[in-house]
Motif scaffolding. Structure first.
Motif, short mmCIF file in Angstrom:
data_model
loop_
_atom_site.label_atom_id
_atom_site.label_comp_id
_atom_site.label_asym_id
_atom_site.label_seq_id
_atom_site.Cartn_x
_atom_site.Cartn_y
_atom_site.Cartn_z
N ALA A 29 0.87 -1.19 0.00
CA ALA A 29 0.00 0.00 0.00
C ALA A 29 0.90 1.23 0.00
O ALA A 29 1.98 1.22 0.60
N VAL A 30 0.47 2.27 -0.69
CA VAL A 30 1.26 3.50 -0.73
C VAL A 30 0.36 4.67 -0.34
O VAL A 30 -0.68 4.89 -0.97
N VAL A 31 0.75 5.37 0.72
CA VAL A 31 0.03 6.57 1.15
C VAL A 31 0.77 7.76 0.53
O VAL A 31 1.97 7.93 0.76
N VAL A 32 0.06 8.53 -0.28
CA VAL A 32 0.75 9.49 -1.15
C VAL A 32 0.45 10.95 -0.76
O VAL A 32 -0.70 11.29 -0.46
N ASN A 33 1.49 11.76 -0.83
CA ASN A 33 1.37 13.20 -0.63
C ASN A 33 0.45 13.82 -1.69
O ASN A 33 0.59 13.53 -2.88
N THR A 34 -0.46 14.70 -1.26
CA THR A 34 -1.31 15.39 -2.24
C THR A 34 -1.21 16.91 -2.10
O THR A 34 -2.04 17.64 -2.65
N ALA A 35 -0.18 17.38 -1.37
CA ALA A 35 -0.09 18.83 -1.12
C ALA A 35 0.35 19.62 -2.35
O ALA A 35 0.39 20.85 -2.32
N GLU A 36 0.70 18.92 -3.43
CA GLU A 36 1.06 19.62 -4.67
C GLU A 36 -0.02 19.49 -5.73
O GLU A 36 0.18 19.84 -6.89
N ASP A 37 -1.19 18.97 -5.32
CA ASP A 37 -2.28 18.80 -6.29
C ASP A 37 -2.81 20.16 -6.72
O ASP A 37 -2.82 21.12 -5.94
N GLY A 108 -18.40 14.27 -8.21
CA GLY A 108 -18.64 14.05 -6.78
C GLY A 108 -17.89 12.88 -6.17
O GLY A 108 -18.05 12.58 -4.99
N LEU A 109 -17.08 12.17 -6.96
CA LEU A 109 -16.28 11.10 -6.37
C LEU A 109 -15.15 11.71 -5.53
O LEU A 109 -14.72 12.84 -5.80
N THR A 110 -14.70 10.97 -4.53
CA THR A 110 -13.56 11.45 -3.75
C THR A 110 -12.26 11.11 -4.50
O THR A 110 -12.25 10.25 -5.39
N LEU A 111 -11.18 11.77 -4.08
CA LEU A 111 -9.89 11.48 -4.71
C LEU A 111 -9.52 10.00 -4.54
O LEU A 111 -8.96 9.37 -5.44
N GLU A 112 -9.87 9.45 -3.38
CA GLU A 112 -9.59 8.03 -3.13
C GLU A 112 -10.35 7.14 -4.12
O GLU A 112 -9.79 6.20 -4.69
N THR A 132 -5.20 12.42 1.99
CA THR A 132 -6.48 13.03 2.37
C THR A 132 -7.37 13.15 1.14
O THR A 132 -6.87 13.17 0.01
N ASN A 133 -8.68 13.24 1.39
CA ASN A 133 -9.59 13.53 0.29
C ASN A 133 -9.91 15.02 0.24
O ASN A 133 -10.70 15.47 -0.59
N GLN A 134 -9.31 15.77 1.16
CA GLN A 134 -9.58 17.21 1.22
C GLN A 134 -8.37 17.99 0.73
O GLN A 134 -7.37 17.41 0.34
N GLU A 135 -8.48 19.33 0.80
CA GLU A 135 -7.40 20.15 0.23
C GLU A 135 -6.41 20.62 1.28
O GLU A 135 -6.79 21.22 2.28
N LEU A 136 -5.16 20.34 1.04
CA LEU A 136 -4.07 20.89 1.85
C LEU A 136 -2.96 21.23 0.86
O LEU A 136 -2.57 20.38 0.07
N ARG A 137 -2.50 22.46 0.87
CA ARG A 137 -1.53 22.89 -0.13
C ARG A 137 -0.24 23.37 0.52
O ARG A 137 -0.28 24.13 1.49
#
Ligand code: GDP
Length: 305
Positions: A29-37, A108-112, A132-137
């Motif tokens: 399993a890989v938990v991935v950074n999304t702060a650059e999305d 309406g789908l989540t990023l996951e 996360t499925n929410q926004e963090l930048r």
């Protein structure tokens, strides 16, 4: 055996290629950074998720560690001819991923959920989970003003002095990521940029708490050899974060969440309070290097859960 990796988009995907040689993908399993999305005119770019997906699909461009090997750039070139300044070099096939992701998010789908669809489409059996499925930048505070990481790396070629890094937004961990951390036999904090790739993941309260509870079975691999990152400007970011850009500095930064740290065999004896330091070759140039490092981690952590 189940392993969960925390990943950005260059160093950890190389290590992932090592694990892929040793374990069935179902056990990874890989938990991935999304702060650059970011939203782009054509869709939604999730650069680290894309690199992890393309790595697991065997399609990643290993020269740049973004995009697909052998991709074409006809759309990018046409946009430029039309006078539209697309500063990121986005390939035609890579663009299709962003279009699909953007459209499904709009529905309406989540990023996951979108990432799961992409995994199915690429025939990937590993779990790829956004932090996360929410926004963090990430916001990079530099001598030339505030900017996002893409602007810093591409437009400004990582030249401005980095004064600080801040994470903007309020986000909670994706539940499946927390579960993957809890259920794994051991967790690897991959050799990714500690400030821009790993800190955003660790800023998810539930993820940090889950790692703290099992820190004896968490191992980090240093992205720094000697006083230098293997590639990229991680040293600038660490200094701005008040951390010395050395394997010891990184070990201290991760101390609360990882009881083990793997550093390069060339490092002199080093001591970090409360962290067991292990030595082996951590430069991953060939498939053999990657496999050996993954094997070392499996042997080291096998009986620690
Ligand atoms: P980004 O999302 O593209 O910034 O990529 P990451 O954060 O995943 O990875 C960047 C980090 O990977 C840099 O700090 C590099 O030092 C590290 N890195 C790249 N290649 C290697 C390698 O072969 N071995 C190790 N130990 N670290 C590496």
């Amino acid at each position: 055996m189940k392993v969960t990796l925390l990943s950005g988009g260059t160093g950890t995907p190389k290590l992932l290629q090592g694990f892929m040689q040793l374990l069935p993908q179902e056990e990874i399993a890989v938990v991935v950074n999304t702060a650059e999305d970011t939203w782009l005119p054509h869709g939604y770019l999730s650069p680290d998720i894309d690199t992890v997906l393309y790595t697991l699909a065997g399609l990643v461009n290993e020269e740049t560690w973004y995009g697909l090997r052998g991709d074409t750039f006809a759309t990018h070139e046409q946009l430029r001819r039309l006078g539209f300044d697309e500063f990121m070099n986005i390939g035609d096939l890579d663009r299709a991923t962003h279009i699909m992701r953007g459209e499904l998010l709009r529905q309406g789908l989540t990023l996951e959920q979108v990432t799961r669809r992409l995994c199915e489409a690429f025939g990937i059996k590993a779990s790829v989970l956004p932090m996360t499925n929410q926004e963090l930048r990430s916001v990079i505070v530099t001598s030339q003003g505030e900017m996002d990481l893409h602007e810093f790396l591409i437009k400004h070629r990582a030249e401005p002095d980095v004064l600080g890094v801040r994470f903007e937004g309020r986000a909670e961990a994706c539940e499946a990521s927390v579960a993957a951390i809890k259920e794994a036999d051991f967790v690897v904090i991959g050799p990714s940029n500690p400030v821009t790739s790993i800190m955003p993941i660790l800023s998810m309260k539930e993820i940090r708490a889950s790692l703290e509870r099992r820190r004896e079975s968490v191992v980090a691999v240093s992205p720094i050899v000697g006083n230098m990152p293997v590639s990229g400007p991680a040293d600038k970011f660490l200094r701005a974060f008040g951390v010395e850009p050395t394997p010891r500095g990184v070990a201290c930064l991760y101390r609360d969440v990882a009881a083990h740290m793997v550093v390069d065999e060339s490092e002199a004896e080093l001591h970090a309070d409360g962290v067991e330091v292990h030595r082996t070759g951590i430069l991953m140039r060939t498939p053999g290097d990657k496999r050996r490092l993954a094997e070392f981690l499996i042997k080291l952590m096998k009986h620690r859960h």
